[in-house]
Design a protein around this motif. Structure first.
Motif, PDB file in Angstrom:
ATOM      1  N   HIS A  28       0.873  -1.171   0.000  1.00  0.00           N
ATOM      2  CA  HIS A  28       0.000   0.000   0.000  1.00  0.00           C
ATOM      3  C   HIS A  28       0.908   1.218   0.000  1.00  0.00           C
ATOM      4  O   HIS A  28       1.803   1.329   0.839  1.00  0.00           O
ATOM      5  CB  HIS A  28      -0.897  -0.011   1.242  1.00  0.00           C
ATOM      6  CG  HIS A  28      -1.813   1.154   1.336  1.00  0.00           C
ATOM      7  ND1 HIS A  28      -2.960   1.252   0.592  1.00  0.00           N
ATOM      8  CD2 HIS A  28      -1.747   2.272   2.078  1.00  0.00           C
ATOM      9  CE1 HIS A  28      -3.562   2.391   0.874  1.00  0.00           C
ATOM     10  NE2 HIS A  28      -2.839   3.020   1.773  1.00  0.00           N
ATOM     11  N   VAL A  29       0.685   2.129  -0.951  1.00  0.00           N
ATOM     12  CA  VAL A  29       1.570   3.286  -1.104  1.00  0.00           C
ATOM     13  C   VAL A  29       0.768   4.570  -0.957  1.00  0.00           C
ATOM     14  O   VAL A  29      -0.291   4.724  -1.576  1.00  0.00           O
ATOM     15  CB  VAL A  29       2.273   3.261  -2.481  1.00  0.00           C
ATOM     16  CG1 VAL A  29       3.184   4.463  -2.642  1.00  0.00           C
ATOM     17  CG2 VAL A  29       3.050   1.974  -2.663  1.00  0.00           C
ATOM     18  N   THR A  30       1.268   5.472  -0.119  1.00  0.00           N
ATOM     19  CA  THR A  30       0.717   6.819  -0.014  1.00  0.00           C
ATOM     20  C   THR A  30       1.858   7.796  -0.242  1.00  0.00           C
ATOM     21  O   THR A  30       3.011   7.384  -0.445  1.00  0.00           O
ATOM     22  CB  THR A  30       0.096   7.079   1.378  1.00  0.00           C
ATOM     23  OG1 THR A  30       1.133   7.090   2.367  1.00  0.00           O
ATOM     24  CG2 THR A  30      -0.944   6.030   1.730  1.00  0.00           C
ATOM     25  N   THR A  31       1.571   9.079  -0.182  1.00  0.00           N
ATOM     26  CA  THR A  31       2.636  10.071  -0.375  1.00  0.00           C
ATOM     27  C   THR A  31       3.593  10.107   0.804  1.00  0.00           C
ATOM     28  O   THR A  31       4.738  10.517   0.656  1.00  0.00           O
ATOM     29  CB  THR A  31       2.043  11.474  -0.577  1.00  0.00           C
ATOM     30  OG1 THR A  31       1.211  11.800   0.540  1.00  0.00           O
ATOM     31  CG2 THR A  31       1.233  11.541  -1.859  1.00  0.00           C
ATOM     32  N   LYS A  32       3.146   9.660   1.983  1.00  0.00           N
ATOM     33  CA  LYS A  32       3.981   9.718   3.183  1.00  0.00           C
ATOM     34  C   LYS A  32       4.717   8.424   3.488  1.00  0.00           C
ATOM     35  O   LYS A  32       5.795   8.440   4.073  1.00  0.00           O
ATOM     36  CB  LYS A  32       3.138  10.099   4.393  1.00  0.00           C
ATOM     37  CG  LYS A  32       2.573  11.489   4.310  1.00  0.00           C
ATOM     38  CD  LYS A  32       1.793  11.822   5.543  1.00  0.00           C
ATOM     39  CE  LYS A  32       1.205  13.212   5.422  1.00  0.00           C
ATOM     40  NZ  LYS A  32       0.482  13.605   6.615  1.00  0.00           N
ATOM     41  N   GLU A  33       4.120   7.278   3.128  1.00  0.00           N
ATOM     42  CA  GLU A  33       4.735   6.011   3.489  1.00  0.00           C
ATOM     43  C   GLU A  33       4.374   4.915   2.506  1.00  0.00           C
ATOM     44  O   GLU A  33       3.412   5.017   1.764  1.00  0.00           O
ATOM     45  CB  GLU A  33       4.340   5.597   4.908  1.00  0.00           C
ATOM     46  CG  GLU A  33       2.870   5.303   5.084  1.00  0.00           C
ATOM     47  CD  GLU A  33       2.473   4.979   6.506  1.00  0.00           C
ATOM     48  OE1 GLU A  33       3.245   5.238   7.443  1.00  0.00           O
ATOM     49  OE2 GLU A  33       1.369   4.454   6.692  1.00  0.00           O
ATOM     50  N   ARG A  34       5.222   3.892   2.526  1.00  0.00           N
ATOM     51  CA  ARG A  34       4.962   2.672   1.766  1.00  0.00           C
ATOM     52  C   ARG A  34       4.858   1.543   2.776  1.00  0.00           C
ATOM     53  O   ARG A  34       5.673   1.456   3.691  1.00  0.00           O
ATOM     54  CB  ARG A  34       6.110   2.383   0.799  1.00  0.00           C
ATOM     55  CG  ARG A  34       6.270   3.426  -0.286  1.00  0.00           C
ATOM     56  CD  ARG A  34       7.390   3.101  -1.244  1.00  0.00           C
ATOM     57  NE  ARG A  34       8.645   2.932  -0.516  1.00  0.00           N
ATOM     58  CZ  ARG A  34       9.575   2.035  -0.828  1.00  0.00           C
ATOM     59  NH1 ARG A  34       9.421   1.245  -1.858  1.00  0.00           N
ATOM     60  NH2 ARG A  34      10.674   1.946  -0.136  1.00  0.00           N
ATOM     61  N   CYS A  35       3.865   0.689   2.601  1.00  0.00           N
ATOM     62  CA  CYS A  35       3.661  -0.415   3.530  1.00  0.00           C
ATOM     63  C   CYS A  35       3.648  -1.728   2.760  1.00  0.00           C
ATOM     64  O   CYS A  35       3.007  -1.832   1.711  1.00  0.00           O
ATOM     65  CB  CYS A  35       2.332  -0.272   4.260  1.00  0.00           C
ATOM     66  SG  CYS A  35       2.158   1.257   5.176  1.00  0.00           S
ATOM     67  N   LYS A  70      -6.923  -1.262   4.451  1.00  0.00           N
ATOM     68  CA  LYS A  70      -6.280  -0.596   3.315  1.00  0.00           C
ATOM     69  C   LYS A  70      -5.816  -1.569   2.231  1.00  0.00           C
ATOM     70  O   LYS A  70      -5.554  -1.170   1.114  1.00  0.00           O
ATOM     71  CB  LYS A  70      -5.138   0.290   3.779  1.00  0.00           C
ATOM     72  CG  LYS A  70      -3.955  -0.443   4.349  1.00  0.00           C
ATOM     73  CD  LYS A  70      -2.899   0.547   4.777  1.00  0.00           C
ATOM     74  CE  LYS A  70      -2.440   0.189   6.163  1.00  0.00           C
ATOM     75  NZ  LYS A  70      -1.728   1.236   6.812  1.00  0.00           N
ATOM     76  N   ASP A  75     -11.540  -1.069  -0.388  1.00  0.00           N
ATOM     77  CA  ASP A  75     -11.023   0.192   0.129  1.00  0.00           C
ATOM     78  C   ASP A  75     -10.201   0.942  -0.910  1.00  0.00           C
ATOM     79  O   ASP A  75      -9.856   2.096  -0.699  1.00  0.00           O
ATOM     80  CB  ASP A  75     -10.174  -0.078   1.387  1.00  0.00           C
ATOM     81  CG  ASP A  75      -9.844   1.194   2.147  1.00  0.00           C
ATOM     82  OD1 ASP A  75     -10.771   1.991   2.369  1.00  0.00           O
ATOM     83  OD2 ASP A  75      -8.675   1.386   2.487  1.00  0.00           O
ATOM     84  N   ARG A  76      -9.867   0.336  -2.018  1.00  0.00           N
ATOM     85  CA  ARG A  76      -8.986   0.951  -3.003  1.00  0.00           C
ATOM     86  C   ARG A  76      -9.767   1.708  -4.058  1.00  0.00           C
ATOM     87  O   ARG A  76     -10.823   1.280  -4.478  1.00  0.00           O
ATOM     88  CB  ARG A  76      -8.129  -0.106  -3.690  1.00  0.00           C
ATOM     89  CG  ARG A  76      -7.187  -0.768  -2.730  1.00  0.00           C
ATOM     90  CD  ARG A  76      -6.300  -1.705  -3.457  1.00  0.00           C
ATOM     91  NE  ARG A  76      -5.441  -2.355  -2.472  1.00  0.00           N
ATOM     92  CZ  ARG A  76      -4.347  -2.988  -2.784  1.00  0.00           C
ATOM     93  NH1 ARG A  76      -3.959  -3.074  -4.030  1.00  0.00           N
ATOM     94  NH2 ARG A  76      -3.611  -3.541  -1.867  1.00  0.00           N
ATOM     95  N   THR A  77      -9.210   2.821  -4.478  1.00  0.00           N
ATOM     96  CA  THR A  77      -9.792   3.549  -5.590  1.00  0.00           C
ATOM     97  C   THR A  77      -9.085   3.106  -6.860  1.00  0.00           C
ATOM     98  O   THR A  77      -7.891   2.825  -6.863  1.00  0.00           O
ATOM     99  CB  THR A  77      -9.634   5.061  -5.413  1.00  0.00           C
ATOM    100  OG1 THR A  77      -8.253   5.370  -5.245  1.00  0.00           O
ATOM    101  CG2 THR A  77     -10.438   5.547  -4.209  1.00  0.00           C
TER     102      THR A  77
END
Length: 78
Positions: A28-35, A70, A75-77
């Motif tokens: 799961h990737v966001t602008t602040k972190e990668r999980c 997540k 939950d994903r777009t």
């Protein structure tokens, strides 16, 4: 390895256990972190990376709960 045993480990030993026993499931990737999500026996481990510095900031372990949401297709777009 049990969740309790995993939680007793320090950060480096947790990462070693993830590498040795974990099965990669998803990311799961966001602008602040990668999980990255892994499964070990009967629990999940989420390895959280700082996207800017490409370093591990946290390792979260859990059996169920909101941390799994997540990774759900619901939950994903697209």
């Amino acid at each position: 390895m049990t969740l309790y045993e995993f939680n007793l480990l320090n950060l480096n030993d947790k990462m070693e256990a993830v590498n040795q026993y974990g099965t990669f499931l998803d990311n799961h990737v966001t602008t602040k972190e990668r999980c990255n999500l892994y499964a070990i026996d009967m629990f999940f481990v989420e390895v959280v990376y700082n996207a800017e510095h490409n370093s591990i900031t946290e390792i979260r372990s859990f059996k169920t709960g909101h941390l799994l949401a997540k990774y759900s297709n619901l939950d994903r777009t697209v």
